[in-house]
Write a protein that holds these residues in place. Structure first.
Motif, short mmCIF file in Angstrom:
data_model
loop_
_atom_site.label_atom_id
_atom_site.label_comp_id
_atom_site.label_asym_id
_atom_site.label_seq_id
_atom_site.Cartn_x
_atom_site.Cartn_y
_atom_site.Cartn_z
N LEU A 1 0.80 -1.25 -0.02
CA LEU A 1 0.02 0.09 0.01
C LEU A 1 0.95 1.13 0.05
N ILE B 1 -8.04 -6.47 -7.36
CA ILE B 1 -7.18 -5.44 -7.08
C ILE B 1 -8.13 -4.39 -7.16
N GLU B 2 -9.22 -4.03 -7.94
CA GLU B 2 -10.25 -3.01 -7.94
C GLU B 2 -10.98 -3.00 -6.78
N GLU C 1 -9.08 -2.17 -3.45
CA GLU C 1 -8.65 -0.78 -3.37
C GLU C 1 -10.04 -0.13 -2.90
N GLU C 2 -11.27 -0.42 -3.69
CA GLU C 2 -12.46 0.26 -3.23
C GLU C 2 -12.44 0.03 -1.50
N PHE D 1 -10.15 1.89 0.75
CA PHE D 1 -10.61 3.49 0.61
C PHE D 1 -11.55 3.52 1.91
N SER E 1 -2.20 3.72 -3.42
CA SER E 1 -2.11 3.01 -4.70
C SER E 1 -2.05 1.44 -4.02
N LEU E 2 -2.58 0.26 -4.58
CA LEU E 2 -2.29 -1.06 -4.10
C LEU E 2 -1.84 -1.72 -5.39
N GLU E 3 -0.73 -2.42 -4.85
CA GLU E 3 -0.19 -3.36 -6.09
C GLU E 3 0.08 -4.85 -5.15
#
Length: 457
Positions: free
Chosen positions: A119, A167-168, A171-172, A175, A188-190
């Motif tokens: 993160l 991943i989307e 991320e939500e 958030f 950003s998340l990876e």
């Protein structure tokens, strides 16, 4: 003076009437039909005495044998094992059948347990602080590993479950968690490490191993290349087999190299890819099944043999225990034929001493085991004899008296070397003081009653 004269006369009279105590003794020479030869014990005469032949009695075999797997214990087991199944050398001319796996629908990567996510958040610090923060972020990467419950533990935010999300979607969710915790939701998340979805590759390849599935799909050709490529001696009888969800699929290598569509077979998590040089799938399945059954039959046979062996050993052990118990009961009742020596004279206990089984017994054994040793107050340690009758019928009545003079304690070592024979008689003479004391005790009542009777008369 008159009384003393009367005592002396009474003593002489009693001695003449043979009423004075007489003790046993070893008298050399011939007399009363017995010829006695006295031989002093020394190193040479002990060796001479031990030359008399004698074989100690043996214990029953039940004491010597164990209930092991010796002669007489046989096991049957399962008999002859089945022959190993044959290979497929006789079917090389048969063509391999193509059985391709079903197509896999396109779908986004889902985060799983074991994946490591990172993160990243913006910072307003200077360049040095940013570099320090970057190193800190890299070093804290392990803190964002998806744990067994599917969650990651974010400091000051708490545990957030992201396993099974794209991943989307992750991320939500993050958030919302950052907003609830009153943090800047800019991030950003990876995925830094892909550990949850893997494919194994083995068989005739250069480097068998396990490959991860990442954000991009993993195809069969890529997996084989990453495993060191295919290495088979004969492409015509080789195939790529894929084990998926309990089913086995087969792609002959000739078809694989000829078809880009087969090369682009998409793999999914849990697939097991195996490059095989066998050429008949059904035959191979039967072959491995037979191998497993053969191994199971072998193990079952060994278990049965072990069970039968334990039963045979138990029966043999019970039989030996019964034989020993019977022998010991006969020993207590005196029913066994034993060899004895006899102890008499001035020993602590006049008794007979059974010669031991399977070994020689010495004079010291008999004296200090059965007889308790020479009587300390009455025995003459200089007059210890072992009386042994001659075994020659022509010398009937001849006795050899092996004389041990134990007044010197060093001579007792001869007693430990002198070997006993059946029917030996161990005799310890009384010392002179004891003989005189016993004589006085015998005549004292007569000395008292004789003057009284004379006075009355």
């Amino acid at each position: 003076m008159r009384v003393i004269s009367m005592i002396c006369c009474a003593t002489l009279a009693l001695a003449g009437c043979s009423t004075v105590y007489r003790s046993s003794d070893v008298i050399p020479g011939a007399g009363d039909g017995t010829q006695v030869r006295v031989v002093p014990l020394n190193g040479e005469t002990v060796t001479q005495a031990n030359r008399a032949p004698y074989a100690p009695q043996s214990l029953p075999e039940a004491y010597a044998r164990s209930a092991g797997t010796g002669a007489g214990v046989s096991v049957r087991g399962a008999g002859r094992l089945p022959e190993a199944p044959s290979t497929q050398d006789g079917l090389r001319n048969q063509r391999l059948a193509l059985k391709r796996p079903p197509a896999v629908p396109e779908m986004s990567y889902q985060i799983g347990v074991g994946d490591v996510v990172m993160l990243a958040t913006p910072t307003t610090r200077n360049t040095l602080e940013e570099l320090t923060g970057l190193l800190a972020a890299q070093n804290s990467r392990n803190g964002y590993t998806v744990q067994d419950d599917g969650s990651v533990n974010i400091p000051d935010v708490g545990r957030v479950r992201i396993a099974g999300l794209t991943i989307e979607d992750a991320e939500e969710l993050l958030f919302q968690k950052l907003v609830e915790a009153q943090f800047d939701p800019t991030f950003s998340l990876e995925i830094a490490e892909f550990n949850s979805r893997r494919v194994s590759v083995g068989g005739a390849v250069g480097k068998p191993g396990v490959l991860p599935i990442t954000l991009t799909p993993l195809y069969l050709s890529e997996a084989l290349a990453a495993a060191g490529s295919v290495s088979v001696p004969d492409i015509d009888v080789s195939s790529v087999r894929i084990y998926r969800n309990g089913k086995l699929y087969q792609i002959p290598l000739t078809d694989f190299y000829a078809s880009p569509d087969l090369q682009n077979t998409r793999l999914i998590s849990g697939d097991a890819v195996f490059v095989d040089t066998d050429f008949n799938l059904n035959r191979a399945e039967r072959f491995f099944e037979q191998q497993i059954r053969l191994k199971q039959t072998t193990l079952a046979a060994r278990a049965q043999e072990l069970s039968e062996l334990n039963t045979a050993i138990s029966l043999r052990r019970s039989d030996y225990a019964e034989q020993r118990s019977t022998f010991e009961a006969r020993e207590v009742l005196g029913a066994n034929n034993r060899d004895y020596v006899y102890l008499t004279g001035e020993v602590d206990k006049q008794t007979r001493y059974p010669l031991p089984y399977e070994r020689q017994a010495s004079l010291a054994d008999a004296l200090y085991d059965a007889g308790g040793g020479i009587a300390r107050e009455t025995g003459d340690v200089s007059q210890v004899y072992v009386l042994r009758a001659s075994s020659d019928p022509r010398e009937f009545g001849a006795v050899t008296a092996w004389h041990l003079n134990a007044s010197s304690a060093a001579n007792l070592t001869l007693a430990t070397k002198f070997q006993l024979r059946p029917d030996d008689v161990i005799f310890v003479a009384e010392n002179p003081v004891t003989k005189w004391g016993r004589t006085l005790r015998q005549i004292t009542p007569s000395l008292i009653t004789t003057p009284v009777a004379a006075a009355v008369n």
